[in-house]
Design an enzyme around this catalytic site. Structure first.
Site, PDB file in Angstrom:
ATOM      1  N   ASP A 264       0.883  -1.170   0.000  1.00  0.00           N
ATOM      2  CA  ASP A 264       0.000   0.000   0.000  1.00  0.00           C
ATOM      3  C   ASP A 264       0.919   1.218   0.000  1.00  0.00           C
ATOM      4  OD1 ASP A 264      -2.203   1.833   0.380  1.00  0.00           O
ATOM      5  OD2 ASP A 264      -3.351   0.142   1.135  1.00  0.00           O
ATOM      6  N   HIS A 287       1.753   1.699  -3.255  1.00  0.00           N
ATOM      7  CA  HIS A 287       0.766   2.552  -3.920  1.00  0.00           C
ATOM      8  C   HIS A 287       1.279   3.988  -4.010  1.00  0.00           C
ATOM      9  CE1 HIS A 287      -2.844  -0.323  -2.874  1.00  0.00           C
ATOM     10  NE2 HIS A 287      -1.906  -0.892  -3.592  1.00  0.00           N
TER      11      HIS A 287
END
Ligand SMILES: *[C@@H]1O[C@H](CO)[C@@H](O)[C@H](O)[C@H]1NC(C)=O
Ligand SMILES: *[C@@H]1O[C@H](CO)[C@@H](O)[C@H](O)[C@H]1NC(C)=O
Ligand SMILES: *[C@@H]1O[C@H](CO)[C@@H](O)[C@H](O)[C@H]1NC(C)=O
Ligand SMILES: *[C@@H]1O[C@H](CO)[C@@H](O)[C@H](O)[C@H]1NC(C)=O
Ligand SMILES: *[C@@H]1O[C@H](CO)[C@@H](O)[C@H](O)[C@H]1NC(C)=O
Ligand SMILES: *[C@@H]1O[C@H](CO)[C@@H](O)[C@H](O)[C@H]1NC(C)=O
Ligand SMILES: *[C@@H]1O[C@H](CO)[C@@H](O)[C@H](O)[C@H]1NC(C)=O
Ligand SMILES: *[C@@H]1O[C@H](CO)[C@@H](O)[C@H](O)[C@H]1NC(C)=O
Ligand SMILES: *[C@@H]1O[C@H](CO)[C@@H](O)[C@H](O)[C@H]1NC(C)=O
Ligand SMILES: *[C@@H]1O[C@H](CO)[C@@H](O)[C@H](O)[C@H]1NC(C)=O
Length: 458
Positions: A264, A287
């Site tokens: 993430d 991410h």
């Protein structure tokens, strides 16, 4: 005989003025094994500076400590050592140096409130693991309010220095599997920080966090240096929401010289993150380095301001630089992640010098976060303004995912975004194009080839 009686007594009391041999060595000696072992020792405190960029506040300069406490351990990988840990932290608080001694394994099975720390060095030379008792942790971990965050322990206080080269292991696999079965599982954050000031965390290895690796709340003037993060699921259930750092209600935080392998955000600035410096980061599988998500909670005013992200490299990621804002209409990403309708401002954010390597979008400005229906998002533009944003000196190649686009600049209305600039963007998609979806932003300031082809958001 290698051990003097005084040394044995010192181990038993665990608070000593000088270095002494380890518990494992003592056990070995007691068993008559006589093998080689590292004697108990303190690590010298690393000298941390911030470069090449300097934060606006001078880094903390902790005074020397005057006593040493070695943390005892059952050293069996099962029995809870929390009592020993609390004893050592209390005995050496206000001026001491606590050592998790080399060669020992520590197990934590109790939620620890460590917000009382003050003028202390915590020297983690060895291995600390949280237990896999998901029933206990869900009932007892600390609740942080924002996005249902919970934490194994709560770190806070003033002048806290944590270092030593050791490993902290969140035993994440059981949580990755549990979350796949039930998204309402409350997975603890590995390092939960609430109210930490003038402190430095450095030279640590963090593994298998159930959720975020760091959540930094209510804190100021904290430096993170040389933190190595990784933890992959070995089952089919991926390790989700394993952000490297999330900052919240905090200012003057530096995150630098670190390696992050996660699934993430590498670093994420949540509501009320101001005066942050992130530099020299290597992120793989993430991410991206994100502002947000913001505007999630109706009635709240989120501020992210004065952020500088310098010299980062993003590999195998969904995004490089990202700003994500919920629209002004209820939206949902998943059962446990929904929001929209909050206001606020994102102001004075610079992403300078970023290497893009197999990243879906090098740059993603998205004011429709959590809302896949673009029509609906544009009907209810976000009241959260995005102003004075600079992306510069980006180099590399994206993945094929959004080819021919390398980025997206999508504002929900033209009045909420001002002065968004992208310069020296030398990023191409695999087939050589540098297009970007541009919506409600002045295109002259963007060193990409703007188009109106919406290919989706991450
Ligand atoms: C949890 O940890 C204990 C102690 O290490 C181990 O015996 C047990 O098998 C683990 N349980 C699961 C489900 O992994
Ligand atoms: C931060 O401080 C606020 C205000 O004192 C408090 O309400 C909140 O519980 C603290 N912790 C977090 C995680 O926000
Ligand atoms: C928090 O968890 C509850 C259920 O436990 C869920 O309904 C809610 O959407 C979650 N909130 C957020 C912000 O994740
Ligand atoms: C952020 O700061 C603003 C201004 O001080 C305040 O109104 C708002 O409640 C804060 N938000 C959070 C989440 O703490
Ligand atoms: C940029 O960061 C990398 C580590 O990711 C480091 O090796 C390099 O020295 C940094 N460059 C500068 C100018 O500091
Ligand atoms: C980067 O992440 C990928 C998976 O996304 C993994 O296969 C690879 O080993 C990682 N690279 C390094 C150097 O750890
Ligand atoms: C913008 O933020 C940087 C830190 O990233 C700071 O040095 C600068 O003073 C800020 N500019 C303004 C106008 O506040
Ligand atoms: C990116 O992921 C691939 C495998 O998916 C891996 O081979 C490669 O080494 C990764 N890149 C880096 C820089 O680790
Ligand atoms: C998107 O929202 C608009 C406006 O409310 C609605 O008319 C349309 O049916 C929605 N589209 C989808 C695919 O749900
Ligand atoms: C690049 O690839 C996309 C689809 O992946 C295609 O639409 C586009 O025409 C290609 N452009 C060039 C210059 O090859």
């Amino acid at each position: 005989m290698r051990f003097q009686l005084t040394t044995i007594l010192a181990i038993a009391s665990a608070t000593v003025a000088v270095a002494s041999p380890t518990w494992a060595a003592f056990e070995q000696w007691a068993k008559g094994a006589g093998g080689k072992s590292a004697p108990e020792h303190t690590s010298s405190r690393p000298s941390i500076s911030c470069h090449p960029l300097h934060p606006s506040k001078p880094p903390p300069s902790p005074p020397p400590r005057n006593r040493v406490c070695y943390v005892k351990s059952h050293n069996d990988g099962v029995t809870d050592d929390s009592k020993y840990i609390l004893d050592a932290l209390h005995n050496c608080n206000n001026g001491g140096h606590v050592v998790f001694a080399e060669g020992l394994k520590y197990t934590i099975g109790t939620a620890l409130d460590l917000t009382f720390l003050n003028h202390i060095d915590i020297d983690i030379q060895s291995y600390i693991q949280f237990t896999n008792d998901t029933v206990y942790w869900q009932a007892n971990s600390f609740r942080f309010g924002f996005q249902n965050v919970t934490t194994f322990f709560k770190l806070g206080g003033n002048d806290v220095n944590i270092y030593g080269g050791g490993t902290i292991d969140g035993n994440g696999q059981i949580w990755y599997d549990l979350y796949a079965a039930n998204v309402y599982t409350l997975r603890p954050v590995l390092i939960g920080i609430d109210g930490l000031h003038n402190s430095i965390l450095s030279n640590l290895v963090l593994r298998y966090s159930p959720q975020y690796y760091h959540f930094v709340a209510n804190s100021s003037n904290v430096i993170f240096d040389n933190i190595n993060i990784a933890g992959r699921s070995i089952s089919a259930n991926v390790a989700k929401n394993t952000d490297g750092w999330d900052t919240y209600r905090s200012s003057d935080i530096v995150i630098q010289n670190s390696v992050v392998n996660n699934g993430d955000d590498c670093v994420s600035f949540k509501p009320n993150s101001t005066d942050m410096l992130v530099q020299n980061m290597w992120c793989n599988g993430s991410h991206g380095i994100s502002v947000g998500s913001l505007g999630q909670y109706k009635g709240e005013f989120d501020i992210v301001e004065n952020i500088y992200v310098f010299n980062t490299s993003l590999h195998n990621a969904t995004d490089g630089a990202r700003i994500k804002v919920w629209p002004n209409t209820p939206s949902a990403l998943s059962g446990d992640l929904q929001g929209g309708g909050g206001s606020g401002m994102v102001k004075n954010i610079t992403y300078d010098t970023m290497i893009i390597d197999n990243v879906d979008y090098a740059i993603e400005v998205d004011q429709c976060y959590g809302q896949s229906n673009l029509t609906l998002c544009l009907q209810f533009p976000s009241p959260l303004t995005i102003t004075d944003i600079l992306f510069k000196n980006f180099n590399g190649k994206t993945s094929k995912k959004y080819q021919p686009e390398i980025g997206t600049f999508a504002c929900s209305s033209s009045t909420v975004c001002n002065n968004i600039v992208a310069s020296a963007i030398n990023v191409v998609s695999p087939n050589g194009t540098d297009e970007a979806y541009c919506l409600n932003v002045p295109q002259a300031n963007l060193d990409v080839t703007c188009n109106t082809k919406y290919l989706g958001f991450n």
